[in-house]
Design a protein around this motif. Structure first.
Motif, PDB file in Angstrom:
ATOM      1  N   ALA A   1     -13.000 -22.974 -24.603  1.00  9.12           N
ATOM      2  CA  ALA A   1     -13.373 -24.178 -23.851  1.00  9.12           C
ATOM      3  C   ALA A   1     -12.164 -25.069 -23.669  1.00  9.12           C
ATOM      4  CB  ALA A   1     -14.487 -24.937 -24.575  1.00  9.12           C
TER       5      ALA A   1
ATOM      6  N   ILE B   1     -15.533 -29.260 -20.316  1.00  5.19           N
ATOM      7  CA  ILE B   1     -16.712 -29.540 -21.132  1.00  5.19           C
ATOM      8  C   ILE B   1     -16.877 -31.053 -21.269  1.00  5.19           C
ATOM      9  CG2 ILE B   1     -15.556 -29.515 -23.388  1.00  5.19           C
ATOM     10  CD1 ILE B   1     -17.962 -27.779 -24.357  1.00  5.19           C
TER      11      ILE B   1
ATOM     12  N   VAL C   1     -15.251 -22.032 -20.848  1.00  3.92           N
ATOM     13  CA  VAL C   1     -16.002 -23.171 -20.341  1.00  3.92           C
ATOM     14  C   VAL C   1     -15.018 -24.194 -19.765  1.00  3.92           C
ATOM     15  CG1 VAL C   1     -17.571 -25.058 -20.911  1.00  3.92           C
ATOM     16  CG2 VAL C   1     -17.822 -22.824 -22.039  1.00  3.92           C
TER      17      VAL C   1
ATOM     18  N   ALA D   1     -23.074 -29.704 -25.472  1.00  6.78           N
ATOM     19  CA  ALA D   1     -22.300 -28.583 -24.963  1.00  6.78           C
ATOM     20  C   ALA D   1     -21.245 -28.145 -25.978  1.00  6.78           C
ATOM     21  CB  ALA D   1     -21.641 -28.962 -23.636  1.00  6.78           C
TER      22      ALA D   1
ATOM     23  N   VAL E   1     -20.997 -24.382 -27.901  1.00  5.62           N
ATOM     24  CA  VAL E   1     -19.785 -23.557 -27.991  1.00  5.62           C
ATOM     25  C   VAL E   1     -19.419 -23.319 -29.451  1.00  5.62           C
ATOM     26  CG1 VAL E   1     -17.324 -23.461 -27.482  1.00  5.62           C
ATOM     27  CG2 VAL E   1     -18.923 -24.272 -25.741  1.00  5.62           C
TER      28      VAL E   1
ATOM     29  N   GLU F   1     -19.966 -25.015 -15.340  1.00 11.13           N
ATOM     30  CA  GLU F   1     -21.246 -24.850 -16.005  1.00 11.13           C
ATOM     31  C   GLU F   1     -22.247 -25.906 -15.570  1.00 11.13           C
ATOM     32  OE1 GLU F   1     -20.486 -21.820 -16.605  1.00 11.13           O
ATOM     33  OE2 GLU F   1     -21.545 -21.884 -18.526  1.00 11.13           O
TER      34      GLU F   1
ATOM     35  N   ILE G   1     -24.194 -23.374 -20.132  1.00 14.03           N
ATOM     36  CA  ILE G   1     -23.290 -22.897 -21.186  1.00 14.03           C
ATOM     37  C   ILE G   1     -24.043 -22.001 -22.156  1.00 14.03           C
ATOM     38  CG2 ILE G   1     -21.868 -23.579 -23.153  1.00 14.03           C
ATOM     39  CD1 ILE G   1     -21.071 -26.074 -21.597  1.00 14.03           C
TER      40      ILE G   1
ATOM     41  N   ASP H   1     -24.506 -18.605 -20.517  1.00  8.61           N
ATOM     42  CA  ASP H   1     -23.294 -17.806 -20.386  1.00  8.61           C
ATOM     43  C   ASP H   1     -22.717 -17.415 -21.742  1.00  8.61           C
ATOM     44  OD1 ASP H   1     -23.507 -17.756 -17.661  1.00  8.61           O
ATOM     45  OD2 ASP H   1     -22.204 -19.482 -17.324  1.00  8.61           O
ATOM     46  N   ALA H   2     -22.968 -18.220 -22.767  1.00  9.14           N
ATOM     47  CA  ALA H   2     -22.574 -17.811 -24.120  1.00  9.14           C
ATOM     48  C   ALA H   2     -23.353 -16.569 -24.536  1.00  9.14           C
ATOM     49  CB  ALA H   2     -22.810 -18.951 -25.105  1.00  9.14           C
TER      50      ALA H   2
ATOM     51  N   GLU I   1     -25.501 -28.977 -17.626  1.00  8.56           N
ATOM     52  CA  GLU I   1     -24.308 -28.317 -18.164  1.00  8.56           C
ATOM     53  C   GLU I   1     -24.655 -27.486 -19.394  1.00  8.56           C
ATOM     54  OE1 GLU I   1     -20.171 -29.767 -20.376  1.00  8.56           O
ATOM     55  OE2 GLU I   1     -20.964 -30.940 -18.705  1.00  8.56           O
ATOM     56  N   GLU I   2     -25.431 -28.054 -20.265  1.00  8.42           N
ATOM     57  CA  GLU I   2     -25.725 -27.414 -21.544  1.00  8.42           C
ATOM     58  C   GLU I   2     -26.537 -26.135 -21.368  1.00  8.42           C
ATOM     59  OE1 GLU I   2     -25.774 -31.967 -23.161  1.00  8.42           O
ATOM     60  OE2 GLU I   2     -27.663 -30.845 -22.962  1.00  8.42           O
TER      61      GLU I   2
ATOM     62  N   ILE J   1     -15.747 -16.760 -26.536  1.00  6.94           N
ATOM     63  CA  ILE J   1     -15.879 -17.928 -25.682  1.00  6.94           C
ATOM     64  C   ILE J   1     -14.828 -18.960 -26.068  1.00  6.94           C
ATOM     65  CG2 ILE J   1     -17.588 -19.020 -27.209  1.00  6.94           C
ATOM     66  CD1 ILE J   1     -18.979 -20.120 -24.696  1.00  6.94           C
TER      67      ILE J   1
END
Length: 437
Positions: free
Chosen positions: A264, A243, A240, A248, A252, A190, A224, A227-228, A220-221, A262
């Motif tokens: 992680a 993480i 993920v 982030a 999630v 991510e 994510i 994609d969430a 990264e955030e 989802i």
């Protein structure tokens, strides 16, 4: 392969239920033949049929289902100077793992069925099950979907372009939809590369002091969050990888609360170290990984995420590099460190002993959750099941030394670090592999 063995005097702890009992485990022809003992008997004496078999003294140790690391880089094919499937499996067994899932950023990448089958073939006869992960896009170039169905038929257990993010949102949507039809999970590296073109460590005060280009947590955030939303829209399962930031974890957590499919994972180095390690070590390239080491706030958030179930999986992102590749200036060094040999003792030292998570939770994160995420069967700890076991303790205090490294490479920042807990042996595929102290 036949294996007759008595694990005598240990505590059997089922990672699926959390239940434990003092018991001996008899293995015949590689299968669990009996579990149990009279509490007053000597180890093994109460088990019928245990006469004449090899005895492993498990006194003071715990026996659970074999652990799985769902995120490793074994480098074969194409980068055998860093690691091979055989040497990676050796490191995995030493760390207590009986299964791994290997990422596809090899040369050539695991992007076609023939490479999937090559990896599986190379792993035959090993104590560690090696599950290949296929690419999301052809050649990991992020432009066109790979032949995911063909790779799945060849044995790919999931799909990822790990090491590279899937930058194109529309392509990621189609990948999630396609993976859903195959009943497979997508694993995401991510990172929005437009927010991090050339970073080398966490963007923040330490990077500023050291004069190093930073990698913002925002990169990264943002990915994510995207994609969430895509997982929520498509119904495709999304995981993920590694993480590393507080925000982030919260993204999630919020997605889970909405019912998004989802999951992680967290890696030990992201809770054991902060970006201060780069400065304290005077630019030691063994402190350079991707995502980078973050701040103390991020470390606490990862621990909180593990404690409340936002993060289900402990994985290592085992990323070996040859010595000469790391023995360069910090900005020239590749990202990545070893992880298989130090995962369990860092888990015990930093999570179990301080009470962040219970021992039973740690085992679920290592033995059960990774297989559930990948849709693989969880080994049964019952009579008639194939013996797939890890023998370990959560008490031994020791220091990790260079001689403990089983990988072909030696890039780890943890040499000399105090550890708690040891993996002592694994049983799988009709084999017993013991770990030397």
């Amino acid at each position: 392969m036949a294996l007759d063995l008595l694990l005598a005097g240990g505590t059997v702890l089922d990672a699926t239920t959390g239940q434990s009992q003092r018991a001996d485990v008899l293995i015949r022809d590689g299968q669990i033949a009996a579990i149990g003992a009279d509490p007053g008997s000597s180890p093994g004496q109460a088990l019928e049929g245990a006469d004449g078999v090899q005895v492993y003294d498990a006194s003071g140790k715990t026996i659970s289902q074999g652990w799985m690391d769902m995120h490793v880089h074994f480098r074969e094919p194409g980068q055998e100077h860093k690691e091979t499937i055989e040497t990676g499996a050796r490191a995995a067994a030493w760390g207590g793992f009986t299964a791994v899932a290997c990422m596809p950023n090899t040369e050539p990448p695991i992007a076609t069925r023939d490479v999937v089958e090559f990896v599986r073939k190379r792993a035959e006869g090993l104590v560690v099950d090696v599950h290949p992960i296929g690419t999301v896009t052809k050649k990991r170039e992020g432009e066109e979907l790979a032949e995911m169905a063909d790779m799945a038929q060849g044995g790919a257990v999931a799909f990822s372009d790990d090491g590279s993010p899937v930058q194109h949102g529309g392509l990621m949507r189609r990948a999630l939809e396609y993976a859903r039809t195959l009943d497979k999970t997508l694993l995401g590296h991510e990172e929005d590369l437009t927010l991090n073109p050339h970073g080398h460590m966490n963007e923040g005060a330490v990077a500023t002091r050291l004069g190093l280009p930073g990698i913002p947590g925002l990169a990264e955030e943002a990915m994510i969050a995207r994609d969430a939303l895509l997982a929520e829209f498509t119904g495709g399962r999304f995981h993920v990888c590694h993480i590393s930031t507080a925000r982030a974890v919260d993204i999630v957590r919020q997605a889970k609360a909405r019912g998004v499919p989802i999951t992680a994972e967290a890696c030990p180095h992201h809770w054991a170290l902060t970006d201060a390690a780069v400065e304290d070590s005077q630019y030691d390239t063994h402190t350079k990984m991707h995502p980078p080491l973050r701040t103390a706030k991020d470390v606490q958030a990862i621990k909180d995420g593990l404690a409340d179930g936002t993060i289900e999986v402990i994985a290592t992102d085992h990323a070996p590099h040859a010595g000469y590749e790391k023995e360069v200036e910090f900005i020239e060094a590749p990202f990545g460190i070893l992880g298989l040999e130090t995962c369990w003792p860092l888990t015990v030292r930093d999570l179990v002993k301080p009470g962040v998570i219970a021992l039973e939770d740690a085992l679920r994160m290592l033995a059960v959750a990774p297989r559930e995420v990948l849709g693989l069967p969880v080994p049964a700890l019952e009579v008639g099941a194939a013996a797939n076991l890890t023998i370990f303790d959560a008490e031994t205090e020791w220091a990790f030394e260079e001689r403990h490294i089983q990988s072909k490479s030696h890039n780890t920042p943890f040499v000399g670090s105090p550890m708690v807990g040891r993996a002592w042996a694994v049983v799988n595929n009709g084999l017993l592999v013991e770990v030397e102290a």
